[in-house]
Design a protein around this motif. Structure first.
Motif, short mmCIF file in Angstrom:
data_model
loop_
_atom_site.label_atom_id
_atom_site.label_comp_id
_atom_site.label_asym_id
_atom_site.label_seq_id
_atom_site.Cartn_x
_atom_site.Cartn_y
_atom_site.Cartn_z
N ILE B 12 1.37 -35.75 -13.91
CA ILE B 12 2.18 -34.55 -14.04
C ILE B 12 1.37 -33.51 -14.79
N ARG B 13 1.19 -32.38 -14.16
CA ARG B 13 0.41 -31.30 -14.77
C ARG B 13 1.28 -30.08 -14.98
N PHE B 14 1.07 -29.40 -16.12
CA PHE B 14 1.67 -28.08 -16.34
C PHE B 14 0.51 -27.11 -16.43
N GLY B 15 0.24 -26.36 -15.38
CA GLY B 15 -0.93 -25.48 -15.40
C GLY B 15 -2.18 -26.32 -15.54
N CYS B 41 3.24 -37.37 -26.40
CA CYS B 41 2.42 -38.31 -25.64
C CYS B 41 2.78 -38.31 -24.16
N GLY B 42 3.82 -37.58 -23.79
CA GLY B 42 4.18 -37.51 -22.36
C GLY B 42 5.34 -38.40 -21.98
N LYS B 43 5.97 -39.05 -22.95
CA LYS B 43 7.03 -39.99 -22.59
C LYS B 43 8.28 -39.28 -22.09
N THR B 44 8.62 -38.14 -22.73
CA THR B 44 9.78 -37.39 -22.26
C THR B 44 9.51 -36.80 -20.87
N THR B 45 8.31 -36.32 -20.66
CA THR B 45 7.92 -35.80 -19.35
C THR B 45 8.12 -36.86 -18.28
N LEU B 46 7.71 -38.09 -18.61
CA LEU B 46 7.85 -39.18 -17.66
C LEU B 46 9.33 -39.46 -17.37
N LEU B 47 10.13 -39.41 -18.42
CA LEU B 47 11.56 -39.67 -18.25
C LEU B 47 12.22 -38.59 -17.39
N ARG B 48 11.83 -37.34 -17.65
CA ARG B 48 12.40 -36.24 -16.87
C ARG B 48 11.95 -36.31 -15.41
N THR B 49 10.80 -36.91 -15.20
CA THR B 49 10.34 -37.10 -13.82
C THR B 49 11.18 -38.15 -13.12
N HIS B 55 8.87 -32.84 -11.13
CA HIS B 55 8.33 -33.54 -9.97
C HIS B 55 6.88 -33.88 -10.23
N PRO B 56 6.45 -35.10 -9.85
CA PRO B 56 5.07 -35.47 -10.10
C PRO B 56 4.11 -34.58 -9.31
N SER B 57 3.00 -34.21 -9.97
CA SER B 57 1.99 -33.44 -9.26
C SER B 57 1.30 -34.35 -8.25
N GLU B 58 1.14 -35.60 -8.65
CA GLU B 58 0.58 -36.60 -7.75
C GLU B 58 1.35 -37.90 -7.96
N GLY B 59 1.29 -38.77 -6.99
CA GLY B 59 1.94 -40.07 -7.12
C GLY B 59 3.41 -40.01 -6.76
N SER B 60 4.09 -41.12 -6.88
CA SER B 60 5.49 -41.12 -6.48
C SER B 60 6.34 -41.99 -7.39
N VAL B 61 7.64 -41.68 -7.37
CA VAL B 61 8.64 -42.42 -8.14
C VAL B 61 9.54 -43.11 -7.12
N ARG B 62 9.74 -44.41 -7.28
CA ARG B 62 10.68 -45.12 -6.40
C ARG B 62 11.75 -45.77 -7.26
N ILE B 63 12.99 -45.62 -6.81
CA ILE B 63 14.09 -46.28 -7.50
C ILE B 63 14.79 -47.16 -6.47
N GLY B 64 14.89 -48.44 -6.77
CA GLY B 64 15.47 -49.38 -5.82
C GLY B 64 14.73 -49.35 -4.49
N GLY B 65 13.42 -49.14 -4.56
CA GLY B 65 12.60 -49.16 -3.36
C GLY B 65 12.61 -47.85 -2.58
#
Lengths: 339, 362
Positions: B12-15, B41-49, B55-65
């Protein structure tokens, strides 16, 4: 003034009101019991305190309370030549109010439809203008308060404020140029081939409604902006996270929170629209009947200040009552609005 | 009921700023999982993602597949508890809890029933009619949990919700949260900078630093077997003594420090000649018995008595502060400040980690 008793009452009333409020404040401090809190004079020093008190008192009494009391007094008098003032004919009467209802001070058989229609039309159109203004300003205020970055916000504020450096009457004339039959909008529409003949925006009152809406835009935007700005953005996100669609969030989270701001913005716009003079005079079509020009004519065409006062008071009271009813309906208290 | 959450190389990138770097995680359904790290450290960013606000700049989030790309927060099977709770101030407790149901078109009577039920679950029965402002901090906490659970999420995300509470209440709520999680059986992803919270509540913990997940494991693993110097220093108290690694064998490593050569377990990247640090827990230090060869010597500065244990704060010759914790059952007499004390450490509990190494993949 006409007779010394009235004059005495008129002079004494504002002072009595001021003293009453001072006493109320004093009592409240006594009851609240915070004796250690420094008094107004102690906090500001004798000189500044005196200046502030005198300045505010002067402003409130001479600019607001007194003229208003004079108008109330005027409205219950007959128009008389100077020689007969204070004489046996100079009595309190409801004549001026009867004139508004019946178009005559003596014959009560037919109603004064021209004035009554103009009056209710003014109120109705003011409501429409207020609603239109809210519809226009709410998204804008929401964007400014919750979405825009600081840089964008500054630009927007500037764009909103700068046009108001131009005089109100000049702005009304600018709208005339825009909306006239040979005006910019008609030219564009004709050039685009959307219409074959120019539309009479002014005769249809479109120009007037647009001009009125624009004239009090800032008075709607800023209360809304202030109210929405103090809403914790997390609440919007929480609602969204709980599955709410955008309209639900606005209707049930943002608007209830911003209700005091909405109320104060709507009150200001409604009051000022109903009392607007310049825009209706400039932008009103030949058939347009707006109430304020009628009031103006009572004063300066008919030279009947007594009747003009009565008309002005009818408008003022109706507006106040209407706003109070609306506030009761939407469960907003006066103290919330002034916050 | 519950669902597993999978992060696949999420960046996740901001600028120009990268808040999260290629984070990969697999969180099992029904797990109490903590993201632990210092602020920023980026933990809240990860949670908000995960919740969909970013939204992730790269990669993906899967929930229940299911891939969550382009699925908005209001359509995700997650519920988020905000750090400041974000309860609606103009609504009553029951209205707050029923909000998610109202959005879903559930009728008034059913909403009321569900609110009562959930208030029972979070141990706040018959409080539905109150305004949020009439509640105490801990009660608000419970309402926020009930509000989030009302929409029956598959994953509950908690953004440091206990940080505003006082210590006693915080400790109580830890047990409570854990119990609620057990009762509802859904996946909890809990964010905290408090390692005590993470250790006591979680099934597993991911330790984050500078947007990178440094280690994932159970509390015990992370505490006893840190894989990076950051994890060793951040999770629990630790005395880190830097030096150069002298020699290693299968399980242990010796490191040359200004205090002499010290031996500990062989940690990640430990190889002869590399720069390293030996981490010794305060509780694995003890005062050397007569005739025993001390590991290091230091001057006692001050002591802190803590009921069951006493903390000794010592100053080493190079000015470094060394902390030792002794159980009061074992500590015969507390030495006076200013005394020079010989300490020995338990080599099986100390760990030698390379500090010049590349970050190992989590």
């Amino acid at each position: 003034m006409s007779n010394p008793v009235t004059a005495a009452v008129l002079f004494a009333a504002p002072i009595l009101v001021a003293v009453l409020f001072w006493l109320l404040g004093w009592r409240e401090r006594r009851v609240a019991g915070d004796a250690a809190a420094p008094s107004f004079v102690e906090r500001n020093g004798r000189l500044v305190a005196t200046y502030l008190f005198v300045a505010v008192a002067f402003w409130a009494l001479f600019m607001i309370v007194w003229p208003l009391l004079y108008m109330v007094d005027y409205s219950f008098h007959r128009k008389l030549p100077p020689s007969r003032r204070g004489g046996p004919d100079d009595v309190y009467t409801l004549e001026n109010y009867w004139y508004f209802v019946y178009g005559s001070t003596r014959v009560f058989t037919s109603y004064n439809w021209v004035h009554i229609n103009a009056f209710w039309q003014t109120i109705a159109v003011s409501v429409v203008v207020t609603v239109a203004n809210f519809a226009l300003c709410y998204p804008l205020a929401y964007y400014m308060a919750q979405v825009a970055r600081p840089g964008r916000l500054r630009v927007l504020l500037l764009l909103l404020i700068v046009p108001y450096w131009v005089n109100e009457i000049l702005r009304a004339f600018a709208f005339m140029v825009l909306f006239g039959t040979g005006g910019t909008i008609n030219k564009i529409l004709l050039a685009l081939g959307l219409i074959s003949a120019p539309i009479d925006f002014i005769g249809q009152n479109v120009a007037l409604y647009a001009g009125l809406t624009y004239a009090y835009l800032l008075l709607m935007v800023f209360p809304l902006y202030n109210a929405i700005e103090s809403l914790d953005h997390n609440q919007i996100e929480a609602a969204r996270d709980l599955g709410a669609p955008w309209w639900h969030i606005h209707l049930f989270v943002v608007m209830p929170f911003a209700k005091p701001g909405i109320a104060s913005g709507c009150t200001l716009v409604f009051m000022l629209s109903a009392g607007a003079l310049a825009a209706p005079l400039v932008l009103g079509g030949p058939k347009t009947l707006w109430f304020t020009p009628i009031v103006y004519d009572r004063f300066y065409q008919a030279f009947n200040w007594q009747q003009g006062s009565a008309y002005a008071i009818i408008l003022l009271l109706t507006c106040v009552v209407f706003v109070m009813l609306m506030m009761r309906l939407f469960k907003v208290s006066l103290s919330e609005i002034t916050r | 009921m519950s669902a597993d959450v999978e992060l696949d190389r999420v960046t996740i990138r901001f600028g120009h700023f990268t808040a999260v770097k290629t984070a990969s995680l697999k969180i099992a359904g029904g797990e109490f999982f903590s993201l632990l790290g210092p602020s920023g450290c980026g933990k809240t960013t990860l949670l908000r993602t995960i919740s969909g606000f970013l939204h992730p700049s790269e990669g993906s989030v899967r929930i229940g597949g299911e891939d969550m790309r382009r699925i908005e927060p209001n359509k995700r099977p997650t519920a988020l508890i905000f750090q400041n709770l974000a309860l609606f101030p103009l609504m009553t407790v029951a209205e707050n809890i029923g909000y998610g149901l109202r959005v879903r078109g559930v009728g008034r009577a059913e909403r009321k029933r569900r609110a009562e039920e959930l208030l029972g679950l979070v141990a706040l029965p018959d409080q539905g009619h109150k305004l949020v402002s009439e509640l105490s901090g801990g009660q608000k906490q419970r309402v926020a949990i009930a509000r989030a659970l009302a929409v029956e999420p598959k994953v509950l995300l908690l953004d440091e919700p206990l940080s505003a509470l006082d210590l006693k209440l915080r400790q109580h709520m830890r047990t409570e949260l854990r119990a609620i999680q057990k009762r509802v059986g859904i996946t909890f992803i809990y964010i905290t900078h408090d390692q005590g919270e993470a250790l006591t509540m979680s099934d597993r913990i991911a330790v984050m630093n500078h947007g990178v997940i440094e280690q994932v494991g159970t509390g015990r693993e992370i505490y006893a077997h840190p894989r990076t110097p950051f994890v060793a220093a951040f999770v629990g108290e630790n005395n880190g003594l830097p030096g150069q690694i002298a020699k290693v064998d299968a399980a242990s490593a010796a490191i040359d420090t200004p205090f002499g050569t010290l031996v500990g377990r062989r940690g990640e990247g430990a190889a002869p000649g590399r720069a390293g640090t030996i981490f010794i827990r305060p509780e694995s230090l003890r005062i050397a018995a007569a005739g025993e060869t001390p590991s290091l010597e230091a001057e006692l500065v001050t002591t802190a008595y803590e009921g069951s244990a006493t903390h000794l704060f010592l100053r080493a010759d190079d000015g470094r502060t060394i902390t030792m914790t002794a159980s009061n059952r074992d500590l015969a007499a507390v030495p006076a400040p200013g005394a020079r004390i010989a300490l020995v450490h338990d080599a099986a509990e100390a760990i030698v980690l390379a500090t010049d190494a590349e970050r190992p993949p989590a």
